[in-house]
Each structure stands twice: as C-alpha cells, then as structure tokens.
Motif scaffolding. Structure first.
Motif, short mmCIF file in Angstrom:
data_model
loop_
_atom_site.label_atom_id
_atom_site.label_comp_id
_atom_site.label_asym_id
_atom_site.label_seq_id
_atom_site.Cartn_x
_atom_site.Cartn_y
_atom_site.Cartn_z
N GLY A 105 10.31 -34.45 -7.61
CA GLY A 105 9.02 -34.77 -8.19
C GLY A 105 8.96 -35.98 -9.10
O GLY A 105 7.90 -36.28 -9.64
N VAL A 111 3.19 -42.02 -12.49
CA VAL A 111 2.51 -41.11 -11.58
C VAL A 111 1.51 -40.26 -12.36
O VAL A 111 1.64 -40.07 -13.58
CB VAL A 111 3.50 -40.20 -10.84
CG1 VAL A 111 4.42 -41.02 -9.95
CG2 VAL A 111 4.31 -39.35 -11.80
N ILE A 112 0.53 -39.75 -11.65
CA ILE A 112 -0.50 -38.95 -12.29
C ILE A 112 0.05 -37.62 -12.79
O ILE A 112 0.98 -37.05 -12.18
CB ILE A 112 -1.69 -38.71 -11.33
CG1 ILE A 112 -2.93 -38.23 -12.07
CG2 ILE A 112 -1.28 -37.71 -10.23
CD1 ILE A 112 -4.18 -38.20 -11.22
N ILE A 113 -0.46 -37.16 -13.90
CA ILE A 113 -0.22 -35.80 -14.35
C ILE A 113 -1.34 -34.97 -13.75
O ILE A 113 -2.50 -35.09 -14.17
CB ILE A 113 -0.24 -35.70 -15.89
CG1 ILE A 113 0.82 -36.64 -16.49
CG2 ILE A 113 0.01 -34.27 -16.34
CD1 ILE A 113 0.77 -36.74 -18.00
N PRO A 114 -1.07 -34.19 -12.71
CA PRO A 114 -2.14 -33.46 -12.01
C PRO A 114 -3.00 -32.65 -12.97
O PRO A 114 -2.49 -31.98 -13.88
CB PRO A 114 -1.37 -32.56 -11.04
CG PRO A 114 -0.11 -33.32 -10.76
CD PRO A 114 0.25 -33.96 -12.08
N LEU A 119 -1.59 -41.10 -16.66
CA LEU A 119 -0.32 -41.30 -15.97
C LEU A 119 0.86 -40.95 -16.87
O LEU A 119 0.78 -41.13 -18.09
CB LEU A 119 -0.19 -42.76 -15.53
CG LEU A 119 -1.25 -43.30 -14.56
CD1 LEU A 119 -1.12 -44.82 -14.46
CD2 LEU A 119 -1.11 -42.66 -13.19
N TRP A 134 8.62 -30.67 -15.92
CA TRP A 134 8.22 -31.72 -14.99
C TRP A 134 9.24 -31.86 -13.85
O TRP A 134 8.87 -32.05 -12.70
CB TRP A 134 8.09 -33.04 -15.75
CG TRP A 134 7.57 -34.17 -14.91
CD1 TRP A 134 8.30 -35.18 -14.36
CD2 TRP A 134 6.21 -34.41 -14.54
NE1 TRP A 134 7.47 -36.03 -13.66
CE2 TRP A 134 6.19 -35.59 -13.76
CE3 TRP A 134 5.00 -33.75 -14.81
CZ2 TRP A 134 4.99 -36.12 -13.23
CZ3 TRP A 134 3.82 -34.27 -14.28
CH2 TRP A 134 3.83 -35.43 -13.51
N HIS A 284 0.93 -46.15 -6.28
CA HIS A 284 0.19 -44.91 -6.08
C HIS A 284 -1.26 -45.19 -6.50
O HIS A 284 -1.52 -45.56 -7.65
CB HIS A 284 0.74 -43.79 -6.96
CG HIS A 284 2.07 -43.24 -6.54
ND1 HIS A 284 2.22 -42.43 -5.43
CD2 HIS A 284 3.31 -43.38 -7.08
CE1 HIS A 284 3.50 -42.09 -5.33
NE2 HIS A 284 4.18 -42.67 -6.30
N TYR A 286 -4.82 -43.51 -7.05
CA TYR A 286 -5.47 -42.23 -7.22
C TYR A 286 -6.99 -42.43 -7.18
O TYR A 286 -7.55 -43.16 -8.01
CB TYR A 286 -5.04 -41.58 -8.53
CG TYR A 286 -3.55 -41.37 -8.61
CD1 TYR A 286 -2.93 -40.31 -7.94
CD2 TYR A 286 -2.73 -42.26 -9.32
CE1 TYR A 286 -1.55 -40.13 -8.00
CE2 TYR A 286 -1.35 -42.08 -9.38
CZ TYR A 286 -0.77 -41.02 -8.72
OH TYR A 286 0.59 -40.86 -8.77
N MET A 328 4.66 -30.61 -5.73
CA MET A 328 4.83 -32.02 -6.09
C MET A 328 3.86 -32.94 -5.36
O MET A 328 3.73 -34.11 -5.73
CB MET A 328 6.27 -32.46 -5.79
CG MET A 328 7.34 -31.65 -6.48
SD MET A 328 7.15 -31.70 -8.29
CE MET A 328 8.49 -30.60 -8.80
N ASP A 330 0.63 -33.36 -5.21
CA ASP A 330 -0.50 -33.97 -5.92
C ASP A 330 -0.08 -35.13 -6.82
O ASP A 330 -0.94 -35.86 -7.31
CB ASP A 330 -1.23 -32.92 -6.76
CG ASP A 330 -2.04 -31.96 -5.92
OD1 ASP A 330 -2.23 -32.26 -4.72
OD2 ASP A 330 -2.48 -30.92 -6.44
N ARG A 331 1.21 -35.29 -7.04
CA ARG A 331 1.67 -36.44 -7.83
C ARG A 331 1.65 -37.73 -7.01
O ARG A 331 1.68 -38.82 -7.56
CB ARG A 331 3.09 -36.18 -8.36
CG ARG A 331 3.19 -34.97 -9.28
CD ARG A 331 4.61 -34.80 -9.79
NE ARG A 331 4.78 -33.55 -10.53
CZ ARG A 331 5.90 -33.15 -11.11
NH1 ARG A 331 6.99 -33.92 -11.02
NH2 ARG A 331 5.96 -32.00 -11.76
#
Length: 379
Positions: A105, A111-114, A119, A134, A284, A286, A328, A330-331
């Motif tokens: 992950g 990367v986004i924090i769902p 980020l 995480w 990435h 989003y 993982m 959605d990240r």
C-alpha cells in the motif's frame, strides 16, 4: 491494452524478478521457512544488503570506469525490476516487506488518504497517520527476528523514528551512521556480533546528487565513485562466508526544461481533478465525483504518445502494482499517468521544489525500472 507511446512499458516482474522477490529470497537464503527463493540465492548464515538510492542498472552499466568494483560484480548478474512507481517510498517498502506495492500500500511519493481530501507524503510523513496502520504487513526484520536471526538496519541517524522508517523497517535494530565510513563499519560490526544475521544498509547521496545535478553531470559521476568505494570497503570488512548484495530502489532520467509539462499552465487539466498525487514521473490523478472518465480522456489527449495514461482498473489489470489488495485499491489514482521518454508532469506553482529537479524517476522505462542485484561472497 494498447499503449499510446511507441514503446511498451517495462512492467515490473513481480513474483519472479522484483525488489519484493529479492527480499523474500534473502530470508529464504537465511533459512526462514515459508519464504520463496525466486532469485535462487545461496544458503548463508549472514546476509548484508546494500541499498544505493538511485543506482539504476543502466546507469551502472554505462559508467564502468567510475565504479570498477560494482561493475565487476555486474558482469555475471542480471537486473531485476523495482516496482511501480519506481520511487523510494514504494521500493523501500517492497524491499522491507517482500511484497509488491499493491499489497503493502505504499503506492507512491504522494497518495490520497481515502475518505479525506488530502495527500500523504511518504517522505514528509503526516503525524496524524499511524504508519503501522497505513502499512500493516510484517516486515522482513520482524520475520527474521521471529526465526532467531538478528535484524539490523544501518542508515543516516535522522531517519530513526520517521513515519517511513516505522512503516517499512520496524523490527530492525536501527544503527545510525552519518558517513560512508560509518555505514561500512556499523554494518560489519553488526554482522560480526551475530552468528545469524540480516543487515541492510541504506545510502542516499547518489540519488540526491542526481536530483540536483542530473545523472549526466560530473557531480553524479564523482558521487558514483564514492559509492563504489563504499561497496568495496564494506565487502572487505565482512565476516567470512557473508553474502553481500547490492541493489537500488530505482534508476533515474535527466529531465530538461523543454521536457517539463506544466499542469499549472494548463487549466483544462485541472478540470475535474480533485488532487494531483504522485510525482512528475508517476502521477496519481484523483477525480472529482463523476469526473473520472472525462479526466482520463482529457489527459490522454493532452499527453498523447508522451505517456502511458490508464484508468485505475486498467493499471491494476496490466499488473503495474502487482496483485492489489482491496483495502489498498482506493489509494491508486482514478487515472494513472506514467511518462515515457524524458517527459515530466510538473506543477510549478503547487510543487515548485519537485518541479525544479534535474533528475527524476518513478515511471516504467528501463532506465527507472531496472536495478542491480549484485552478489559478493566474503572469503
């Protein structure tokens, strides 16, 4: 899948020849049960892994005069692949867990924090995020220790206790070393102290030099010579029978001003974009709610044959991240953009520091993906 660039991406060889496989193979060579030895490493009681940040296979191959010791080891070896994105956060976690990015992950620099509109920067960790949650998988150090093997990590002292270190290297006895001489001495001492041991050594100055000056610079060439001496000194200090491996987390490419594609100068690329994640060589994207399809079409048209631009589902299907755990997924960006050639997708206003770099990495070119897996056995 048809890719826009004329060349195909170098998709990581998860399960047979990647950094994650090197890690599991190391444990197997030390006698840890249940660990696959995909690389066929020889049995040993002591193993030392030197991780040189930024030392791509092609860069080493092209500079034999600066690195005679490492180049001699490379003569009888083949490269392995880093993983995607080919960046420090992701690759260190692959090395330290023996799992591909889609499972551990740690999927990039940012990367986004769902569930939250922000980020996580893997190098400048957010204290509100628990690194153990995480990245929940057991590390190679924890698995080694459980098998009765001493596990030590030697690195710059300022890395102790950081979010990235806790996420990737928990379970190791962290030993600080703030110079090349100290790195070699600390590692040799740790190996000599224990009958069975796994020692990893991390050195980051080559990567830093490449970012600032580029990998075609005299500064980078000079730094490579110092790295070669570090490897030679470490090899000479090892207890008899120790297997020393040398690898890297990624390679690097030079990016000129003319190669920088500025998102902040193209308002249409921000339309439908909620967050711009990743880094210039591995983005990435989003999307805002309901805008993913339009975002994919817009970025594909804008980048054309200069990048591989896939939807999240396409990137997963193509195996860019290896097997992806549902927790993982959605990240990963709704859209993932991996530049070909020397293109960099920068954001000069939002990311001035990252956008100004001369050397970059993260994508799926051989220059970034291929890394050494060198072996030296102490007599």
């Amino acid at each position: 899948m048809t890719y826009a660039p004329m060349t195909l991406p170098t998709v990581p060889r998860y399960g047979e020849g990647s950094l994650a496989d090197l890690a599991c193979s190391l444990l197997a060579s030390l006698g840890v049960g249940g660990e696959p030895n995909a690389l066929g490493l020889p049995d040993t009681a002591r193993a030392c892994l030197l991780i040189v940040d930024g030392l791509g296979w092609e860069l080493l191959r092209d500079h034999p005069a600066a690195a005679p010791f490492l180049s001699e080891l490379a003569r009888n070896s083949k490269p392995i692949t880093a993983g995607f994105p080919s960046t420090t956060v992701t690759s260190l976690c692959s090395i330290c867990t023996g799992r591909p990015p889609g499972q551990h992950g740690m999927l990039g620099y940012q990367v986004i924090i769902p569930g939250e509109n922000r980020l996580l920067n893997g190098l400048r960790w957010d204290s509100r995020v628990d690194p153990r949650q995480w990245q929940p998988l057991p590390t190679i150090y924890e698995r080694a220790t459980a098998a009765g093997i001493a596990a030590v990590h030697v690195a710059q002292g300022s890395f102790r206790g950081t979010g990235l270190t806790v996420a990737t290297m928990r379970g190791a006895d962290f030993r600080p070393a703030d110079s090349m001489g100290a790195l070699a001495a600390q590692a040799a001492t740790a190996l000599s102290e224990n009958g069975r041991a796994l020692v990893t050594v991390y050195h980051g100055d080559l990567d830093n030099t490449g970012h600032v000056f580029g990998v075609s610079s005299d500064a980078w060439y000079n730094q490579l010579a110092h790295v070669d001496k570090l490897a030679e000194q470490l090899a000479g200090a090892l207890p008899s029978g120790t297997c020393m491996y040398v690898t890297a987390d990624h390679g690097m490419v030079d990016v000129g001003t003319e190669d920088k594609f500025d998102v902040d100068a193209s308002p249409e690329l921000r339309s439908g974009l909620a967050l711009l994640g990743g880094e210039p060589r591995a983005r990435h994207l989003y999307a805002r709610r309901g805008a993913a399809a339009d975002l994919l079409a817009t970025w594909r048209e804008a980048l054309g044959d200069r990048a591989w631009v896939l939807s999240r589902d396409e990137a997963i299907k193509e195996g860019w991240f290896g097997p992806v755990d549902a927790a993982m997924a959605d990240r990963i960006g709704d859209v993932v953009a991996a530049p070909a050639g020397s293109l960099a997708i920068v954001a000069t206003k939002a990311e001035p520091r990252e956008s100004a770099l001369s050397g970059m990495h993260g994508s799926l070119t051989p220059s970034e993906q291929l890394v050494p897996a060198l072996l030296y056995t102490a007599a």
